[in-house]
Design an enzyme around this catalytic site. Structure first.
Site, mmCIF file in Angstrom:
data_model
loop_
_atom_site.group_PDB
_atom_site.id
_atom_site.type_symbol
_atom_site.label_atom_id
_atom_site.label_comp_id
_atom_site.label_asym_id
_atom_site.label_seq_id
_atom_site.Cartn_x
_atom_site.Cartn_y
_atom_site.Cartn_z
ATOM 1 C CD GLU A 84 10.925 -13.246 -2.970
ATOM 2 O OE1 GLU A 84 10.419 -12.349 -2.292
ATOM 3 O OE2 GLU A 84 12.151 -13.365 -3.106
ATOM 4 C CB CYS A 128 -0.954 0.076 1.190
ATOM 5 S SG CYS A 128 -2.158 -1.232 1.227
ATOM 6 C CD1 TRP A 139 0.100 -6.302 -2.245
ATOM 7 C CD2 TRP A 139 -0.585 -6.908 -0.220
ATOM 8 N NE1 TRP A 139 0.536 -7.580 -2.026
ATOM 9 C CE2 TRP A 139 0.126 -7.984 -0.800
ATOM 10 C CE3 TRP A 139 -1.113 -7.067 1.071
ATOM 11 C CZ2 TRP A 139 0.330 -9.198 -0.133
ATOM 12 C CZ3 TRP A 139 -0.913 -8.278 1.731
ATOM 13 C CH2 TRP A 139 -0.201 -9.316 1.118
ATOM 14 C CE LYS A 150 15.037 -13.048 -3.386
ATOM 15 N NZ LYS A 150 15.465 -12.698 -2.070
ATOM 16 C CE LYS A 208 12.426 -3.986 -1.066
ATOM 17 N NZ LYS A 208 13.212 -5.217 -1.258
ATOM 18 C CG ASN A 224 -0.661 2.732 3.487
ATOM 19 O OD1 ASN A 224 -1.506 2.632 2.615
ATOM 20 N ND2 ASN A 224 0.582 3.115 3.253
ATOM 21 N N GLY A 225 -2.633 0.120 6.588
ATOM 22 C CA GLY A 225 -2.769 -0.518 7.902
ATOM 23 C C GLY A 225 -4.037 -1.342 7.963
ATOM 24 C CD GLU A 271 17.472 -14.792 -0.045
ATOM 25 O OE1 GLU A 271 16.627 -15.135 0.787
ATOM 26 O OE2 GLU A 271 17.348 -13.755 -0.716
ATOM 27 N NE ARG A 330 4.869 1.510 0.318
ATOM 28 C CZ ARG A 330 5.268 1.867 1.539
ATOM 29 N NH1 ARG A 330 6.453 2.391 1.702
ATOM 30 N NH2 ARG A 330 4.488 1.715 2.584
ATOM 31 C CG HIS A 372 16.547 -37.935 7.261
ATOM 32 N ND1 HIS A 372 16.653 -39.100 7.980
ATOM 33 C CD2 HIS A 372 17.770 -37.353 7.300
ATOM 34 C CE1 HIS A 372 17.893 -39.202 8.455
ATOM 35 N NE2 HIS A 372 18.587 -38.155 8.047
HETATM 36 C C1 F6R Z 1 12.267 -11.652 -0.221
HETATM 37 C C2 F6R Z 1 11.832 -10.536 0.576
HETATM 38 C C3 F6R Z 1 11.048 -10.804 1.811
HETATM 39 C C4 F6R Z 1 11.550 -9.892 2.945
HETATM 40 C C5 F6R Z 1 10.648 -10.034 4.181
HETATM 41 C C6 F6R Z 1 11.166 -9.211 5.336
HETATM 42 O O1 F6R Z 1 12.907 -11.250 -1.385
HETATM 43 O O2 F6R Z 1 12.095 -9.415 0.236
HETATM 44 O O3 F6R Z 1 11.111 -12.141 2.186
HETATM 45 O O4 F6R Z 1 12.868 -10.248 3.244
HETATM 46 O O5 F6R Z 1 9.359 -9.633 3.853
HETATM 47 O O6 F6R Z 1 11.240 -7.865 5.004
HETATM 48 P P1 F6R Z 1 12.133 -6.861 5.813
HETATM 49 O O7 F6R Z 1 13.554 -7.254 5.631
HETATM 50 O O8 F6R Z 1 11.820 -5.520 5.238
HETATM 51 O O9 F6R Z 1 11.736 -6.981 7.253
#
Ligand code: F6R
Length: 607
Positions: free
Chosen positions: A487, A2, A73, A484, A602, A99-100, A480, A27, A503
């Site tokens: 995502e 948002c 969002w 990626k 984001k 927002n919220g 990680e 975002r 396992h």
């Molecule tokens: C993955 C990603 C998310 C953030 C997570 C935490 O690419 O960006 O998994 O890492 O939402 O966000 P922050 O670091 O802003 O607390």
């Protein structure tokens, strides 16, 4: 997640509002809308989809100089035009963007409906304009304050009144808002990136503060109505991130920025000759560091993975028990908070609701928690009060890349600082400092010649399933890498600690299944090599991320990607690079929206 923009000045508001939304697109959102105070009434347009759709819909809009806008969002209610913000009162003279989450929305909605209010959307936000209308008798400030007395939950709101085109009312409780004061105009936004092109003079609203915003003027008040001192700050020109520096996507720009962002994180913090590290923001003397009996890192998603890698280094080098917790689990599982533990809340945005919730829980129980945060002045940075800024610069792509490497770097700097107050000798301290100092060079070296990423893309892009595996420091990297690829390419994949293969997950391997193994030259290499032979025997196509010169692994792999030889504890900073590139290029091959992947935001400011 948002985005809010508000504008009041003497030029046309629509272009400022639309550009402000565009700058917050990263975002994550699924619909957008705008309300202008125009011709004595409220002119509203909303669309689902991208800001570009809204821009088309408002291209011939009126020339009003006051307005509010939003990217939504979806949380309460689907992605529809009716659910998009701004929301209006029944007379269509009060408009709100929010927002919220309003937690007591259902009770408020029922009470307002009983009074005859007809709702037009399924959103929690819509209770706000109706409540404000209920308390409005000519004074916008009083009406907003009285309405907020009834709201439970989190919010950053901007309210426009058709009756009062000379002002906007802004209020915050948990969702960030910044007011940029320009020459004869004021821009409000949930993110400084929407303000910086107009002015660098800003006022950050704190929780339970409101502001009466006029053209070029901001007056901040507490929720008791009392006027507060104005704290005008200058924001960093760095926030101006509209520039992709020639890269086709922010994600690729940010991947290639890592030599610089890691160096910024190290700058002034490592004393190579003395094998020491210094983190001023922690305000901890050796005596304080020695008192720490346990370190617990807390975070979500990528930040959780960085926290895992950091905790491993802390335990291995400083010999202090350490582990990482998923923030959303930790906050609700009634944890035991030891008084002599140090908690480190890891968050790029500093706004993640779950991480903030964990911080508050730790603080409530008397625990000591500090931030490892990127965004300066963010809620987690302010709530913890002390911590480490990772200085990776604004990260715009939704998928985190440079923040991960800077988070791990910052945790390694902390590790050195802690370890030198314990067993780590001067020569070993010097070796750790040297290893850290040389990371940017190794990252540059790898990125100049990243290996056969295109071959990997050909193998994974049509795969039904991709398995990532690694041990020790390479396990969080495997997690990680899989995150990626999910995502950015939306491919089914998962990551396992290599030792877990037998396992269960090995049942997934059939002829041709891509297995991406992170297997640098460290003391776990032999073990992972055995696991690779096991999957090879079952027909897997092995993609190995290995240390330059490790011919045995290169020969075993179907596709081999070499990374520079580095110490084991810094290896996540280089082994993650090919995984970031694999995700990026697979996303491109599959035609994905790289910087704005579906369903993602984001900054995840709701649970
Ligand atoms: C993955 C990603 C998310 C953030 C997570 C935490 O690419 O960006 O998994 O890492 O939402 O966000 P922050 O670091 O802003 O607390």
């Amino acid at each position: 997640m948002c985005g809010i923009v508000g504008f009041i000045g003497s030029r046309r508001a629509l272009p400022v509002l639309v550009e402000g939304l565009r700058r917050q697109e990263y975002r994550g959102y699924d619909s957008a809308g705008v309300a202008l105070v125009s011709d004595g009434g409220m002119w509203v347009r909303k669309t689902t989809g991208r800001v570009a759709e809204l821009a088309r819909a408002v291209a011939d809009g009126p020339g009003g100089v006051v307005g509010i806008a939003h990217t939504r969002w979806a949380t309460h209610g689907g992605v529809t035009v009716a659910n998009a913000h701004p929301h209006l009162d029944s007379l269509e003279r009060i408009a709100v963007v929010h927002n919220g989450i309003v937690e007591n929305e259902r009770a408020l909605r029922r009470a307002l409906q009983a009074e005859g209010v007809v709702f037009r959307s399924e959103t929690d936000t819509e209770v706000l304009p109706h409540l404000i209308r209920k308390f409005y008798s000519g004074n916008p400030t009083d009406a907003v304050l009285r309405a907020l007395e009834h709201i439970r939950g989190t919010y950053g709101i901007v309210v426009a009144f058709a009756d009062h085109p000379e002002m906007l009312i802004v209020a915050r409780n948990g969702s960030p808002l910044v007011c940029g004061i320009g020459d004869g105009e004021t821009v409000i936004a949930s993110d400084p990136q929407a303000v910086v092109e107009h002015t660098r003079r800003v006022v950050y609203l704190q929780d339970r503060e409101m502001a009466i915003v006029r053209a070029g003027e901001v007056e901040v008040r507490g929720f008791d109505g009392g006027v507060l001192d104005l704290n005008v700050q200058l924001i960093d020109a760095d926030y101006d991130v509209a520039n992709r520096e020639g890269f086709p996507h922010f994600m690729l720009k940010e991947i290639h920025e890592q030599p610089r962002s890691i160096r910024r994180c190290l700058l002034g913090r490592i004393q190579r000759e003395d094998g020491l590290a210094k983190l001023g923001g922690l305000s901890m003397k050796p005596r304080d560091l020695v008192a720490i009996q346990r370190v617990i890192t807390v975070g979500c998603g990528t930040s959780f993975h960085a926290g895992m890698a950091g905790a491993m280094a802390i335990e291995a080098l400083a010999r202090v028990p350490a582990h990482c917790e998923i923030a959303s689990e930790y906050r609700y599982r009634h944890p035991i908070i030891e008084r002599d533990a140090l908690f480190l809340a890891v968050s790029q945005s500093g706004e993640t609701a779950d991480t903030l919730g964990a911080v508050q829980e730790i603080q409530l129980k008397g625990g000591q928690v500090m931030g490892v945060v990127n965004v300066v002045g963010s809620t987690i940075a302010r709530t913890t009060g002390r911590g480490v800024y990772i200085h990776s610069g604004p990260e715009v792509a939704v998928a985190s890349t440079k923040a991960f490497t800077s988070q791990v770097t910052a945790l390694l700097v902390f590790t050195l600082m802690l370890a030198r107050t314990r067993d780590l000798s001067l020569p070993r301290g010097q070796a750790v400092a040297a290893a850290l100092d040389s990371v940017p060079e190794h990252v540059t070296h790898y990125l100049q010649n990243p290996g056969p990423i295109d071959q990997v893309v050909e193998v994974v892009k049509n795969a039904r399933y991709v398995l990532f595996m690694g041990r020790g420091y390479s396990y969080p990297v495997a997690l990680e890498g899989a995150l990626k690829l999910k995502e950015i390419a939306y491919l089914p994949c998962e990551a396992y600690a290599s030792g877990e293969m037998k396992h269960g997950p090995i049942a997934m391997i059939e002829e041709g299944t891509p297995v991406i193994a992170i297997v640098p030259m460290d003391d776990q290499r032999e073990k992972t090599l055995s696991n690779l032979k096991e999957v090879e025997a079952r027909g897997a196509r092995i993609i190995a991320i290995h240390t330059e010169g490790d011919e045995e692994i290169a020969a075993l792999a179907d596709i081999a990607i070499a990374i520079p030889a580095v110490a084991d504890f810094v290896s996540p900073l280089v082994t993650v690079l090919p995984l970031q590139l694999i995700a990026y290029h697979t996303g491109i091959a599959l035609g994905r929206d790289i910087d704005k992947p579906r369903n993602l935001a984001k900054s995840v400011t709701v649970e």
